[in-house]
Design an enzyme around this catalytic site. Structure first.
Site, short mmCIF file in Angstrom:
data_model
loop_
_atom_site.label_atom_id
_atom_site.label_comp_id
_atom_site.label_asym_id
_atom_site.label_seq_id
_atom_site.Cartn_x
_atom_site.Cartn_y
_atom_site.Cartn_z
N ASP A 158 0.83 -1.20 0.00
CA ASP A 158 0.00 0.00 0.00
C ASP A 158 0.87 1.25 0.00
O ASP A 158 2.06 1.21 0.30
CB ASP A 158 -0.91 0.01 1.22
CG ASP A 158 -0.14 0.25 2.50
OD1 ASP A 158 0.93 -0.39 2.66
OD2 ASP A 158 -0.56 1.06 3.33
N GLU A 159 0.27 2.36 -0.33
CA GLU A 159 0.86 3.69 -0.24
C GLU A 159 2.27 3.77 -0.83
O GLU A 159 3.15 4.44 -0.30
CB GLU A 159 0.86 4.15 1.23
CG GLU A 159 -0.55 4.33 1.76
CD GLU A 159 -0.60 4.64 3.25
OE1 GLU A 159 -1.52 5.35 3.67
OE2 GLU A 159 0.27 4.16 4.00
#
Length: 540
Positions: A347-348
């Site tokens: 993620d991110e």
């Protein structure tokens, strides 16, 4: 995981089908047949039948009634002969009941012998396959308590129900009645982030014990992030020695040795909780980059990081040395972990161009498969070619754009499964309200009712319930630095997430749940949990 740029701002009804349907119809009637009057000396007055209306998570079927059973000095916990696993459940049950009862309950490795009224029986029954891996039956009457299950995990879950039927204070009387129960979803998880703030194995064991009472069966460990690397890796020792030496705010940090990690895995296994380790990549890796210059594209190691921003770090996708690092780390973590999953984050990764991200995640997934494990990753992997059988952990919001949710649905059509952790429902680091300290609020405030009132089986459009493995309550620790902080943020919301994962959809009602939750207050207090006394709950 978190759309976080810093600490800015205040902190369809469905009854289970299959095994449980048969169980409720065919078993419960049999359990209600009058039992022998033997052992009248241990009969109690009919105990409060509403005890069955206070169990969390709500069982699939209960039938309270009849005389209760009073535990006393003669009570013995008898387990299936020859089963070390059943004996182990009995020992844990005896230990858990001692504070409330004041009794040093003896455990016998046989359910034969003795009078008909000398205690609690934990029975494994090979004929009870229709109960599944975690289902159980419980009967309590004037002659004692019997818990029957097909597998030891079912005995353990039934023992947690029995614990809730024994009053925290007063006479140790188990109300008369029966329970026929099994989970709605196979995955009922809780995540704790030990990377942002370091927590010891003993602190995590304490957290696990309290969650296991409510039938949580997965412990997800967020072991690495920008602020710290928390697990020793022999082939890359500076990851822990240097990368583990700090945390948010500049504290001393820390890390677990392999022996400590193995000890936690063993401890969890005794409670039928599967450990899922997460090594987050290709972003959230500043601790690794600071430990080894060769993992950086420019060959220069950055300083260690103690802030809370996200999305600025990335492994060097173009370097083959990066994939040697990934393979080494995942191999060593896999060797320590008997469970099915390796979580690889994903993620991110804002500092990683999408094409590089897809390339990297493809290689990382291959490294997981090479270890004989199943890939678990945050739902952003849906846009980068998840391998067959991957489990995606969804952390979006109710308001997340439909296009992003559609990617997850598309991955499900291609064979992926989903674990649900919507941030505005299941992120335990979100504030309850504006006055909550500690906590964050980027996903909005999450009061106890909001954390409970959603249906995992119908949450994501285009994702059928059959594709949902279950739910997970996630405790991120940017602002959670102590056990007291963790207690306040996790309890009681983690109980509601556990119920969403266990109980049939037809049993999910806020009006009923708030009363059952209120009755857990004294139990949480007895366990030493400094929980949040939510104003929408009429606490006992």
């Amino acid at each position: 995981m978190r759309l976080l740029s810093g600490l800015n701002g205040p902190r369809g009804p469905r009854r289970p089908s299959g095994p449980l349907g048969l169980l409720a119809l065919a078993v419960c009637a049999a359990l209600l047949v009058p039992v022998s009057a033997a052992g009248a000396g241990q009969r109690a007055r009919a105990a409060d039948p509403t005890a069955y209306d206070r169990i969390v998570p709500a069982p699939a079927h209960t039938a309270p009634g009849g005389p209760g059973y009073r535990l006393d000095a003669r009570t013995v916990i008898r387990t299936t002969a020859g089963s070390a696993a059943a004996r182990g459940v009995g020992e844990l049950l005896a230990r858990a009941l001692r504070p409330a009862t004041g009794l040093a309950l003896r455990v016998s490795g046989t359910d034969a012998g003795g009078s008909a009224a000398d205690g609690i029986r934990l029975r494994l029954d090979a004929r009870a396959a229709d109960q599944g891996e975690e289902g159980y039956r419980l009967r309590a009457d004037g002659t004692g308590v019997v818990i029957t299950a097909y597998r030891p995990a079912g005995l353990f879950r039934g023992a947690q129900t029995l614990r809730q039927l024994v009053p925290v204070t007063g006479r140790p009387v188990v109300a008369g009645g029966t329970v026929a129960d099994a989970p709605r979803f196979p995955y009922r998880g809780a995540m704790i982030d030990i990377a942002r703030h370091f927590f010891t194995v003993e602190q995590v064991k304490r957290y696990l014990d309290r969650l296991a009472l409510y039938k949580v069966n997965v412990l997800h460990l967020h072991l690495t992030d920008d602020q710290g690397w928390r697990l020793a890796v022999d082939s890359w020792p500076r990851l822990a020695e240097h990368g583990g030496g700090t945390e948010v705010g500049g504290g001393p940090g820390g890390y677990w040795t392999k022996a400590q990690y193995r000890d936690l895995v063993r401890y969890a296994g005794e409670r039928y909780v599967e450990v899922v380790p997460e090594i987050d990549m290709p972003g959230h890796v500043n601790a690794a980059l600071a430990s080894y210059a060769e993992l950086n594209c420019d060959g220069v190691a950055p300083a260690r990081y103690t802030g809370t921003k996200v999305g600025f770090s990335s492994l060097c996708v173009a370097k083959e040395r990066t994939y040697e690092f990934v393979a080494d780390v995942l191999r060593e973590v896999a060797e320590l972990t008997p469970g099915r999953y390796l979580h690889i984050g994903g993620d991110e990764a804002y500092a990683t161009p999408h094409a590089d991200y897809a390339t990297f995640m493809g290689r990382a997934q291959q490294a997981v498969v090479a270890q004989g494990k199943t890939v678990l990753a945050w739902h952003q992997l849906a846009g980068a070619g998840p391998v067959s059988g991957t489990a995606l952990q969804y952390w979006g919001l109710d308001r997340t754009p439909a296009a992003e949710k559609a990617k997850v649905a598309g991955a499900v059509r291609a064979g992926a499964k989903v674990v649900l952790s919507p941030a505005d429902r299941a992120y335990l680091d979100m504030k309850y309200d504006a006055a909550t300290r500690p906590g964050l609020s980027w996903a909005g405030y999450v009061p106890v009712r909001r954390a409970y009132e959603w249906d995992p089986g119908a949450y994501l459009a285009g994702v059928e319930e059959a594709a949902v493995l279950g739910v997970e309550a996630a405790l991120w620790t940017e602002t959670v630095a102590t056990t007291a902080d963790a207690d306040l943020m996790a309890f009681p919301r983690a109980l509601g997430i556990a119920e969403l994962g266990w109980s049939p959809a037809s049993a999910l009602s806020w009006d009923a749940y708030r009363l059952r939750l209120a009755a857990q207050g004294p139990r949480l207090t007895a366990l030493g949990v400094g929980y949040y006394r939510a104003p929408e709950v009429p606490w006992a």
